[in-house]
Design a protein around this motif. Structure first.
Motif, PDB file in Angstrom:
ATOM      1  N   ILE A 170       0.819  -1.280  -0.143  1.00  0.00           N
ATOM      2  CA  ILE A 170       0.011  -0.077  -0.162  1.00  0.00           C
ATOM      3  C   ILE A 170       0.823   1.248   0.035  1.00  0.00           C
ATOM      4  CG2 ILE A 170      -0.276   0.460   2.548  1.00  0.00           C
ATOM      5  CD1 ILE A 170      -3.395   0.916   1.659  1.00  0.00           C
ATOM      6  N   ASN A 171       1.998   1.244   0.774  1.00  0.00           N
ATOM      7  CA  ASN A 171       2.902   2.311   0.833  1.00  0.00           C
ATOM      8  C   ASN A 171       3.626   2.519  -0.618  1.00  0.00           C
ATOM      9  OD1 ASN A 171       2.502   3.220   3.431  1.00  0.00           O
ATOM     10  ND2 ASN A 171       3.919   1.617   4.193  1.00  0.00           N
ATOM     11  N   CYS A 172       3.877   1.054  -1.314  1.00  0.00           N
ATOM     12  CA  CYS A 172       4.405   1.582  -2.636  1.00  0.00           C
ATOM     13  C   CYS A 172       3.488   2.020  -3.788  1.00  0.00           C
ATOM     14  CB  CYS A 172       5.083   0.074  -3.160  1.00  0.00           C
ATOM     15  SG  CYS A 172       6.216  -0.265  -2.192  1.00  0.00           S
ATOM     16  N   SER A 173       2.249   1.690  -3.517  1.00  0.00           N
ATOM     17  CA  SER A 173       1.176   1.966  -4.708  1.00  0.00           C
ATOM     18  C   SER A 173       0.528   3.358  -4.400  1.00  0.00           C
ATOM     19  CB  SER A 173       0.185   0.964  -4.592  1.00  0.00           C
ATOM     20  OG  SER A 173      -0.755   1.061  -3.351  1.00  0.00           O
ATOM     21  N   VAL A 174       0.924   4.172  -3.589  1.00  0.00           N
ATOM     22  CA  VAL A 174       0.563   5.700  -3.450  1.00  0.00           C
ATOM     23  C   VAL A 174       0.563   6.329  -4.850  1.00  0.00           C
ATOM     24  CG1 VAL A 174       0.213   6.662  -1.350  1.00  0.00           C
ATOM     25  CG2 VAL A 174       2.538   5.810  -2.010  1.00  0.00           C
ATOM     26  N   VAL A 175       1.451   6.003  -5.547  1.00  0.00           N
ATOM     27  CA  VAL A 175       1.730   6.748  -6.782  1.00  0.00           C
ATOM     28  C   VAL A 175       0.783   6.154  -7.864  1.00  0.00           C
ATOM     29  CG1 VAL A 175       4.122   7.541  -6.387  1.00  0.00           C
ATOM     30  CG2 VAL A 175       3.504   5.128  -7.558  1.00  0.00           C
ATOM     31  N   LEU A 176       0.163   5.178  -7.791  1.00  0.00           N
ATOM     32  CA  LEU A 176      -0.962   4.563  -8.664  1.00  0.00           C
ATOM     33  C   LEU A 176      -2.100   5.149  -8.531  1.00  0.00           C
ATOM     34  CD1 LEU A 176       0.129   0.717  -8.358  1.00  0.00           C
ATOM     35  CD2 LEU A 176       0.794   2.340  -9.996  1.00  0.00           C
ATOM     36  N   LYS A 177      -2.744   5.310  -9.513  1.00  0.00           N
ATOM     37  CA  LYS A 177      -4.180   5.679  -9.492  1.00  0.00           C
ATOM     38  C   LYS A 177      -5.243   4.797  -9.343  1.00  0.00           C
ATOM     39  CE  LYS A 177      -3.615   9.576 -12.733  1.00  0.00           C
ATOM     40  NZ  LYS A 177      -3.959  10.247 -14.073  1.00  0.00           N
ATOM     41  N   LYS A 178      -4.772   3.505  -9.582  1.00  0.00           N
ATOM     42  CA  LYS A 178      -5.576   2.382  -9.378  1.00  0.00           C
ATOM     43  C   LYS A 178      -4.736   1.074  -9.377  1.00  0.00           C
ATOM     44  CE  LYS A 178      -9.724   0.117 -10.770  1.00  0.00           C
ATOM     45  NZ  LYS A 178     -10.669  -0.173  -9.725  1.00  0.00           N
ATOM     46  N   SER A 179      -4.861   0.069  -8.543  1.00  0.00           N
ATOM     47  CA  SER A 179      -4.397  -1.098  -8.281  1.00  0.00           C
ATOM     48  C   SER A 179      -5.118  -2.364  -8.154  1.00  0.00           C
ATOM     49  CB  SER A 179      -3.633  -1.193  -7.094  1.00  0.00           C
ATOM     50  OG  SER A 179      -4.126  -0.867  -5.806  1.00  0.00           O
ATOM     51  N   ASP A 180      -4.745  -3.342  -8.759  1.00  0.00           N
ATOM     52  CA  ASP A 180      -5.680  -4.765  -8.382  1.00  0.00           C
ATOM     53  C   ASP A 180      -4.899  -5.681  -7.822  1.00  0.00           C
ATOM     54  OD1 ASP A 180      -7.586  -3.757 -10.132  1.00  0.00           O
ATOM     55  OD2 ASP A 180      -6.611  -4.450 -11.973  1.00  0.00           O
ATOM     56  N   SER A 181      -5.498  -6.435  -6.990  1.00  0.00           N
ATOM     57  CA  SER A 181      -5.069  -7.465  -6.052  1.00  0.00           C
ATOM     58  C   SER A 181      -5.965  -8.804  -6.590  1.00  0.00           C
ATOM     59  CB  SER A 181      -5.080  -7.593  -4.680  1.00  0.00           C
ATOM     60  OG  SER A 181      -4.224  -6.344  -4.371  1.00  0.00           O
ATOM     61  N   PHE A 182      -4.919  -9.878  -7.161  1.00  0.00           N
ATOM     62  CA  PHE A 182      -5.312 -10.963  -7.344  1.00  0.00           C
ATOM     63  C   PHE A 182      -5.140 -12.268  -6.327  1.00  0.00           C
ATOM     64  CE2 PHE A 182      -5.079  -8.573 -11.179  1.00  0.00           C
ATOM     65  CZ  PHE A 182      -6.245  -8.955 -11.818  1.00  0.00           C
ATOM     66  N   LEU A 183      -6.035 -12.687  -5.595  1.00  0.00           N
ATOM     67  CA  LEU A 183      -6.038 -13.564  -4.346  1.00  0.00           C
ATOM     68  C   LEU A 183      -6.339 -15.042  -4.540  1.00  0.00           C
ATOM     69  CD1 LEU A 183      -7.735 -10.949  -1.902  1.00  0.00           C
ATOM     70  CD2 LEU A 183      -5.324 -10.920  -2.629  1.00  0.00           C
ATOM     71  N   ASP A 184      -5.563 -15.935  -4.086  1.00  0.00           N
ATOM     72  CA  ASP A 184      -6.091 -17.280  -4.003  1.00  0.00           C
ATOM     73  C   ASP A 184      -7.087 -17.779  -2.961  1.00  0.00           C
ATOM     74  OD1 ASP A 184      -4.631 -17.593  -1.735  1.00  0.00           O
ATOM     75  OD2 ASP A 184      -2.881 -18.787  -2.960  1.00  0.00           O
ATOM     76  N   GLN A 185      -7.438 -18.842  -2.766  1.00  0.00           N
ATOM     77  CA  GLN A 185      -8.559 -19.311  -1.794  1.00  0.00           C
ATOM     78  C   GLN A 185      -8.096 -19.166  -0.332  1.00  0.00           C
ATOM     79  OE1 GLN A 185      -9.486 -23.135  -1.984  1.00  0.00           O
ATOM     80  NE2 GLN A 185      -9.772 -23.154  -3.907  1.00  0.00           N
ATOM     81  N   ASP A 186      -6.734 -18.374  -0.041  1.00  0.00           N
ATOM     82  CA  ASP A 186      -6.319 -18.584   1.404  1.00  0.00           C
ATOM     83  C   ASP A 186      -7.085 -17.137   1.946  1.00  0.00           C
ATOM     84  OD1 ASP A 186      -4.893 -17.687   3.655  1.00  0.00           O
ATOM     85  OD2 ASP A 186      -3.014 -18.399   2.751  1.00  0.00           O
ATOM     86  N   SER A 187      -7.895 -17.701   3.078  1.00  0.00           N
ATOM     87  CA  SER A 187      -8.806 -16.751   3.802  1.00  0.00           C
ATOM     88  C   SER A 187      -7.783 -15.615   4.793  1.00  0.00           C
ATOM     89  CB  SER A 187      -9.781 -17.312   5.089  1.00  0.00           C
ATOM     90  OG  SER A 187      -8.871 -18.137   5.908  1.00  0.00           O
ATOM     91  N   GLY A 188      -6.646 -15.931   4.926  1.00  0.00           N
ATOM     92  CA  GLY A 188      -5.528 -15.040   5.371  1.00  0.00           C
ATOM     93  C   GLY A 188      -5.233 -13.990   4.613  1.00  0.00           C
ATOM     94  N   MET A 189      -5.085 -14.306   3.217  1.00  0.00           N
ATOM     95  CA  MET A 189      -4.750 -13.440   2.550  1.00  0.00           C
ATOM     96  C   MET A 189      -5.902 -12.436   2.065  1.00  0.00           C
ATOM     97  SD  MET A 189      -3.209 -13.927  -1.513  1.00  0.00           S
ATOM     98  CE  MET A 189      -1.720 -14.766  -0.818  1.00  0.00           C
TER      99      MET A 189
END
Length: 114
Positions: free
Chosen positions: A72-91
């Motif tokens: 999140i600190n690295c993505s401050v310069v991005l206007k939009k970001s996407d996260s692709f997650l697997d089935q891990d409930s912790g993730m």
């Protein structure tokens, strides 16, 4: 500790190669998750496993939280970001915790694959 790791890898491989369908594997993964006392806990210790006697072992949950908060600190310069997650409930939990404001204001999307 090394024995615990080898046993975990062996168990993981045997679960993946039991001849069941992908759908059955996904259902079994969710069934296992909801049977735990804490659904967000991805690692469970059993009687034959123990924590190290010397030093420490960092749980995967802490590593994931660190990763997403660094991201999140690295993505401050991005206007939009996407996260692709697997089935891990912790993730899922760590992503939603770290990016809850960004998801709310639509500057981040989180996709969970089944």
């Amino acid at each position: 500790m090394n024995g615990d790791y080898k046993e975990s890898v062996k168990n993981s491989r045997s679960k993946k190669t039991n001849g069941s369908s992908l759908s059955a594997d996904i259902s079994a993964t969710y069934k296992d998750a909801i049977s735990r006392d804490d659904i967000e806990e991805s690692e469970a210790l059993y009687q034959v496993q123990k924590l190290p006697q010397n030093g420490m072992q960092i749980h995967s949950e802490y590593t994931m939280y660190g990763h997403f908060f660094l991201y999140i600190n690295c993505s401050v310069v991005l206007k939009k970001s996407d996260s692709f997650l697997d089935q891990d409930s912790g993730m899922r939990a760590t992503c939603l915790t770290a990016f809850h404001n960004e998801i709310k204001n639509r500057s981040c999307d989180a996709f969970m694959f089944e």
